[in-house]
Design a protein around this motif. Structure first.
Motif, PDB file in Angstrom:
ATOM      1  N   GLY A 324      36.000 -27.189  81.166  1.00  0.00           N
ATOM      2  CA  GLY A 324      36.667 -28.226  80.383  1.00  0.00           C
ATOM      3  C   GLY A 324      37.798 -28.917  81.115  1.00  0.00           C
ATOM      4  N   PHE A 325      38.052 -28.539  82.367  1.00  0.00           N
ATOM      5  CA  PHE A 325      39.093 -29.209  83.141  1.00  0.00           C
ATOM      6  C   PHE A 325      38.676 -30.629  83.524  1.00  0.00           C
ATOM      7  N   MET A 326      37.373 -30.888  83.523  1.00  0.00           N
ATOM      8  CA  MET A 326      36.855 -32.208  83.846  1.00  0.00           C
ATOM      9  C   MET A 326      35.659 -32.488  82.942  1.00  0.00           C
ATOM     10  N   GLU A 327      35.560 -33.713  82.445  1.00  0.00           N
ATOM     11  CA  GLU A 327      34.439 -34.084  81.591  1.00  0.00           C
ATOM     12  C   GLU A 327      34.125 -35.553  81.796  1.00  0.00           C
ATOM     13  N   ASN A 328      32.853 -35.855  82.021  1.00  0.00           N
ATOM     14  CA  ASN A 328      32.410 -37.239  82.222  1.00  0.00           C
ATOM     15  C   ASN A 328      33.239 -37.943  83.288  1.00  0.00           C
ATOM     16  N   GLU A 329      33.476 -37.217  84.367  1.00  0.00           N
ATOM     17  CA  GLU A 329      34.197 -37.734  85.533  1.00  0.00           C
ATOM     18  C   GLU A 329      35.693 -37.954  85.285  1.00  0.00           C
ATOM     19  N   GLU A 330      36.195 -37.553  84.137  1.00  0.00           N
ATOM     20  CA  GLU A 330      37.630 -37.654  83.857  1.00  0.00           C
ATOM     21  C   GLU A 330      38.272 -36.283  84.049  1.00  0.00           C
ATOM     22  N   THR A 331      39.336 -36.254  84.829  1.00  0.00           N
ATOM     23  CA  THR A 331      40.024 -35.000  85.147  1.00  0.00           C
ATOM     24  C   THR A 331      41.148 -34.746  84.153  1.00  0.00           C
ATOM     25  N   PHE A 332      41.165 -33.531  83.597  1.00  0.00           N
ATOM     26  CA  PHE A 332      42.231 -33.116  82.694  1.00  0.00           C
ATOM     27  C   PHE A 332      43.089 -32.016  83.308  1.00  0.00           C
ATOM     28  N   GLY A 333      42.519 -31.278  84.243  1.00  0.00           N
ATOM     29  CA  GLY A 333      43.242 -30.192  84.886  1.00  0.00           C
ATOM     30  C   GLY A 333      42.518 -29.729  86.123  1.00  0.00           C
ATOM     31  N   ARG A 334      43.226 -28.955  86.963  1.00  0.00           N
ATOM     32  CA  ARG A 334      42.637 -28.408  88.189  1.00  0.00           C
ATOM     33  C   ARG A 334      43.173 -26.982  88.381  1.00  0.00           C
ATOM     34  N   PRO A 335      42.339 -25.970  88.145  1.00  0.00           N
ATOM     35  CA  PRO A 335      42.819 -24.590  88.269  1.00  0.00           C
ATOM     36  C   PRO A 335      43.107 -24.227  89.721  1.00  0.00           C
ATOM     37  N   VAL A 336      44.139 -23.418  89.923  1.00  0.00           N
ATOM     38  CA  VAL A 336      44.588 -23.091  91.279  1.00  0.00           C
ATOM     39  C   VAL A 336      44.527 -21.601  91.566  1.00  0.00           C
ATOM     40  N   ALA A 337      45.254 -20.815  90.799  1.00  0.00           N
ATOM     41  CA  ALA A 337      45.397 -19.402  91.136  1.00  0.00           C
ATOM     42  C   ALA A 337      45.535 -18.571  89.876  1.00  0.00           C
ATOM     43  N   MET A 338      45.344 -17.264  90.032  1.00  0.00           N
ATOM     44  CA  MET A 338      45.391 -16.340  88.902  1.00  0.00           C
ATOM     45  C   MET A 338      46.265 -15.143  89.240  1.00  0.00           C
ATOM     46  N   VAL A 339      46.831 -14.557  88.191  1.00  0.00           N
ATOM     47  CA  VAL A 339      47.542 -13.284  88.339  1.00  0.00           C
ATOM     48  C   VAL A 339      47.327 -12.501  87.057  1.00  0.00           C
ATOM     49  N   GLN A 340      47.238 -11.203  87.191  1.00  0.00           N
ATOM     50  CA  GLN A 340      46.953 -10.327  86.056  1.00  0.00           C
ATOM     51  C   GLN A 340      48.237  -9.763  85.488  1.00  0.00           C
TER      52      GLN A 340
END
Length: 364
Positions: A324-340
């Motif tokens: 869901g970060f991108m839909e129909n070529e429109e960007t809403f977010g870009r995930p980078v990194a994770m931590v627990q």
């Protein structure tokens, strides 16, 4: 977290719950999971780290800032943001150890001692300053090895170029002797790695080169089995695709093959082996991959968090975890990194939406 520490914190109140709902309503996770905002207005949030007291730290790239995020009431959402440092040179990578926060700039590693108790008054100390100063792929992801050494990658200062012993490597830095050991060669630009919880082997993401078309070469997930392995760049991409300029006269069998080839240009950044007890058993010791997303493909690809199924050191499956970060070529977010987090939930940074999300499982 102790009351004395909380009372000493200075920062900004985060955006309203309504705004938070608008952002996370676009994102989808598997049944039984919930994704919610942990923090908003974290400009260009990149790598994350958590202290022994539960303070979440975030680096950035373009913003040049390092932040502390504090959840005072322990409700799973940060209440305060503190600016630790500003004006740094792409401080994307951070790591916490023994009360200190380590930060990777392009050319150096710096440290802030006793960080939880000093925060915006912490003093900067230079740990190592002999990395190249090239900003192209110069931002770094860092992590401490179980042995105590700091793992630091140095990306190549180009799209594709000849080998140079200063670049295209993953190094291990001994913080006492300041000695660098080359763990891996032939690595174009790794911005994420983690140690397998059983084997202890280092797995890392690598971003493939550009300008060979929409569909080649693939980005990669790699595994280091022996110190000093060469992973093919700039001669081969995705293990077997020869570079038009540098691949002539080379043999793909002379280089280490990827553990997993991903889509072209999906830009894998942070990776994380899940070791908590909150998620269902199917997620135990599986590898989460943040696909930051393409920037020069005619149709966008990536923009999601995936999970690689790893069995006996081999990848047996690859499936979406957050979309869901991108839909129909429109960007809403870009995930980078994770931590627990200590409770087993997972934090995910997003440098496009300037947000950090918390993913947790709803146990029945």
């Amino acid at each position: 977290m102790n009351n004395k520490l909380v009372s000493a914190l200075l920062g900004l109140t985060f955006a309203s719950s309504a705004m938070a709902t608008d952002i996370t309503d676009r994102l989808s996770v598997p049944a039984g999971f919930t994704i919610e905002p942990y923090a908003l207005n974290v400009d260009n949030a990149r790598q994350l780290a958590i202290s022994d007291n539960g303070v979440v730290y975030a680096g950035s790239r373009k913003a040049g800032n390092v932040y502390a995020l504090i959840d005072k009431d322990q409700d799973g959402r940060a209440d305060k943001q503190v600016l630790i440092a500003e004006g740094l040179n792409m401080p994307s990578g951070i790591a916490y150890k023994d009360g200190a926060l380590y930060v990777a700039e392009v050319e150096r590693i710096i440290r802030f001692d006793d960080i939880d108790n000093k925060l915006d008054k912490a003093k900067l100390e230079v740990v190592y300053d002999k990395f190249p100063d090239k900003r192209h792929h110069g931002w770094k992801f860092i992590r401490f090895a179980p042995s105590g050494e700091l793992i630091v990658p140095v990306g190549v200062p180009c799209n594709v170029c000849a080998e140079d012993p200063e670049f295209g490597r993953i190094f291990s830095l001994n913080l006492e002797s300041k000695e660098l050991t080359t763990l891996a060669e032939g690595v174009r630009n790794s911005v994420g790695f983690d140690f397998h919880p059983d084997s202890g082997k280092l797995w890392f993401s690598d971003n493939g080169r550009d300008m060979m078309g929409d569909d080649i070469p693939p980005c990669e997930i790699n595994r280091i089995d022996e110190v000093g392995q060469h992973f093919g760049f700039p001669y081969f991409h995705g293990g077997t695709i020869p570079d038009p300029e540098f691949g002539k006269g080379k043999n793909a069998a002379d280089y280490t093959q990827p553990a997993l080839n991903l889509g072209a240009h999906v830009a894998p950044l942070g990776i994380h082996f899940y070791t908590g007890e909150q998620f269902p058993s199917d997620y135990d010791k599986q590898l989460f991959v943040a696909e930051h997303g393409s920037w020069n493909r005619s149709k966008k690809a990536g923009y999601r968090v995936m999970m690689a199924k790893v069995e006996d050191g081999q990848v047996t499956g690859y499936e979406p975890f957050i979309t869901g970060f991108m839909e129909n070529e429109e960007t809403f977010g870009r995930p980078v990194a994770m931590v627990q987090m200590a409770d087993g939930s997972l934090l995910v940074s997003d440098d496009y939406a300037n947000a950090i999300y918390r993913v947790h499982y709803n146990k029945k």
